[in-house]
Design an enzyme around this catalytic site. Structure first.
Site, PDB file in Angstrom:
ATOM      1  N   LYS A  67      33.937  54.727  29.239  1.00 39.51           N
ATOM      2  CA  LYS A  67      32.525  54.513  28.921  1.00 39.51           C
ATOM      3  C   LYS A  67      31.990  55.762  28.244  1.00 39.51           C
ATOM      4  CE  LYS A  67      31.956  51.902  33.166  1.00 39.51           C
ATOM      5  NZ  LYS A  67      31.616  52.264  34.522  1.00 39.51           N
ATOM      6  N   HIS A 111      27.033  59.896  29.755  1.00 39.60           N
ATOM      7  CA  HIS A 111      25.576  59.724  29.777  1.00 39.60           C
ATOM      8  C   HIS A 111      24.873  60.941  30.376  1.00 39.60           C
ATOM      9  CE1 HIS A 111      25.687  58.846  34.016  1.00 39.60           C
ATOM     10  NE2 HIS A 111      26.611  57.926  33.799  1.00 39.60           N
ATOM     11  N   HIS A 131      26.114  62.710  33.513  1.00 43.21           N
ATOM     12  CA  HIS A 131      27.287  63.572  33.345  1.00 43.21           C
ATOM     13  C   HIS A 131      26.903  64.886  32.692  1.00 43.21           C
ATOM     14  CE1 HIS A 131      29.387  59.514  33.476  1.00 43.21           C
ATOM     15  NE2 HIS A 131      29.753  60.156  34.574  1.00 43.21           N
TER      16      HIS A 131
HETATM   17  N1  ARG Z   1      33.491  59.486  37.360  1.00 43.74           N
HETATM   18  C1  ARG Z   1      32.482  59.337  38.370  1.00 43.74           C
HETATM   19  C2  ARG Z   1      31.228  58.704  37.779  1.00 43.74           C
HETATM   20  O1  ARG Z   1      31.001  58.811  36.614  1.00 43.74           O
HETATM   21  C3  ARG Z   1      32.102  60.654  39.007  1.00 43.74           C
HETATM   22  C4  ARG Z   1      33.205  61.319  39.757  1.00 43.74           C
HETATM   23  C5  ARG Z   1      32.695  62.223  40.789  1.00 43.74           C
HETATM   24  N2  ARG Z   1      33.737  62.889  41.513  1.00 43.74           N
HETATM   25  C6  ARG Z   1      34.450  62.369  42.490  1.00 43.74           C
HETATM   26  N3  ARG Z   1      35.372  63.129  43.035  1.00 43.74           N
HETATM   27  N4  ARG Z   1      34.250  61.168  42.943  1.00 43.74           N
HETATM   28  O2  ARG Z   1      30.444  58.141  38.506  1.00 43.74           O
END
Ligand code: ARG
Length: 525
Positions: free
Chosen positions: A138, A141, A144
């Protein structure tokens, strides 16, 4: 730092109070400057002393302060002792204050404030910071983006304090074809993809780097091991639907249940996080692991940490989630697209326009780069002004005001101070007469410089950048006012030299603070 003044006051107090100086140092704080009145340099809060003493009877602090002050004497460091609302106030010998602060700022350079007695004896820790972590399939955004700048700040601060920091970007790649390939190629594939993306571009401005890129799919097999382990410990329950859950209702929330396996036997987000945490412990043996994500994932991390705990991993308590709020209304002129490349383009465009309209704008070698640096500063300051957990309403206009409390203002101040140094050179700087820096504006600046270590200390305690932001904004306002009255041009060399020295110290501390926040200071704009 505060140039050892705190220690020196603590030593005198320790004789009177019969307590070790180390116990007193943190009760002595530099007094924030005030627009209305001249303030003392340091104060001791009698309340905090009583806390130290575990004395709960709490006698009248005013009387206590006065009694204590009577027993103290001025010496070569302290030139005046007075009392306030439950405080004993100390004024430092003016010449000593001026000389020590300025020498220390120059001598310690980027370490100014970090070598303070407030941090002495701080054990060096191994710290893992996981941040950014976008989902590969994706678009990146705003959430992030926030994770990236906050995580970068936390990692910078921890590193500056001497800890050993590992920065991890944990990519959401589940279900991607990358994930099906072998590990080596998988990582190679990611990096290649990242390098051509605006994300990489953002990392390079911001100076963000990662020691490890990993992804959820990396934990495919290890998740199966986690499921087996949970099962062998009797923690996994099969449901009628064929999924498997861990019941966490014993931990305070009766509805807390976490699903760890789908009916087809595959893992879920939480399972992979368990596997990743265990793997990182094996690999890094961390003292602290910090996850930076939006507050929507609060419950997720609570559950992950609880599961690690009941699996018998005591180190679960070393894991910490730093949650942040939602940014509303970040819209570009084209619409409400809030993806990274749009934000970066918008920043560049708006800043270039802004700079073109400013009369003071210099001819720049690389206007694009400057526009981007100033724009990112604006974005970061807007983001770091409040509590990380608060949601906030984004406004391009507010972000880019050059006079308000913005990143543009910080960059502008830095550039202006830099040009002052360029114009007058450093020839003056060899020696300076401290007597030339005794007007109120200079003293306020010196007092403010004295507080930098406390501000760093606060941010290091609660991981909130806003203390540093508000400190730097005040510093810039002070510099702006001083710039109007403390002329360097046409004055006697002695005065000019002393003032240049002061301005140079301000620029140095401003730059240090900005860099910690993840901002690259510009020298022209
Ligand atoms: N990729 C996930 C998201 O965009 C965030 C990851 C956060 N870190 C983790 N260890 N779960 O929502």
């Amino acid at each position: 730092m505060a140039c050892g003044f705190r220690r020196s006051i603590a030593c005198q107090l320790s004789r009177v109070l019969d307590l070790p100086p180390e116990n007193l140092i943190k009760s002595i704080s530099a007094v924030p400057i005030s627009r209305k009145e001249e303030v003392a340099d340091f104060q001791l809060s009698v309340d905090s002393l009583l806390e130290n003493n575990n004395d709960h009877s709490r006698p009248d602090t005013q009387v206590q302060a006065r009694k204590l002050a009577e027993k103290l004497k001025c010496d070569s460091v302290v030139s005046e002792i007075s009392t306030g609302q439950g405080t004993v106030n100390f004024k430092i010998n003016r010449e000593l204050l001026t000389k020590t602060v300025l020498q220390q700022v120059i001598k310690d350079g980027s370490k100014y404030g970090l070598k303070s007695e407030l941090f002495s004896g701080l054990p060096q820790k191994k710290i893992v910071v996981e941040f950014s972590s976008p989902n590969i399939a994706k678009k990146f955004h705003v959430g992030h983006l926030r994770s990236t700048i906050i995580g970068n700040f936390i990692a910078n601060l921890k590193e500056a304090l001497g800890h050993q920091v590992t920065r991890i970007n944990y990519l959401g790649d589940w279900g991607m074809q990358f994930g099906l390939l072998g590990t080596g190629f998988q990582l190679f594939g990611y990096e290649e993809k990242l390098q051509s993306s605006p994300l990489q571009h953002l990392f390079e401005r911001l100076g963000v780097h990662f020691d490890e890129y990993s992804g959820e799919s990396f934990y495919r097999e290890k998740s199966q091991e986690v499921l087996k382990l949970l099962d062998s410990k009797g923690l996994l329950q099969k449901t009628i639907k064929g999924t498997a859950i861990v019941d966490l209702s014993g931990n305070g929330d009766p509805s807390s249940i976490c699903t760890l396996m789908r009916s087809d036997g595959t893992s879920l987000y939480a399972t992979r996080d368990l596997a990743a945490a265990i793997d990182r412990m094996d690999k890094y043996n961390f003292d602290t692991m910090i996850y930076v994500t939006d507050k929507g994932q609060k419950k997720h991390f609570q559950q992950v940490f609880q599961m690690l705990q009941i699996m018998g991993y005591d180190w679960a308590e070393r894991c910490q989630h730093v949650p942040f709020g939602v940014v509303q209304g970040m819209k570009t002129r084209k619409g409400d697209v809030t993806f990274l490349e749009d934000v970066l383009n918008e920043i560049r465009l708006r800043m270039l326009q802004n700079m073109a309209s400013l009369k003071t704008t210099k001819v720049l070698e690389n206007p694009q780069e400057t526009a981007e640096r100033v724009g990112l500063a604006a974005l970061i300051i807007q983001d770091f002004k409040g509590l990380l957990l608060s949601d906030y309403q984004f406004s391009w206009d507010r972000v880019f005001q050059s006079r308000g409390d913005t990143g543009v203002f910080l960059q502008y101040t830095h550039a202006r101070l830099h040009s002052l140094e360029e114009t007058f050179g450093c020839g003056y700087l060899n020696d300076f007469n401290t007597a030339c820096l005794q007007e109120p504006q200079s003293v306020s600046i010196l007092q403010h410089l004295l507080r930098f270590d406390e501000v760093l200390y606060r941010s290091s305690q609660d991981l909130q950048p806003r203390h540093i932001v508000s400190y730097l904004l005040t510093l810039s306002h002070l510099a702006g006012m001083a710039h109007k009255t403390l002329y360097v041009k046409d004055g006697p060399p002695e005065v000019a030299g002393a003032r240049l020295h002061l301005f140079r110290a301000v620029r140095s501390v401003l730059a240090n603070g900005m860099k910690l926040l993840g901002i690259t200071p510009v020298c022209r704009m």
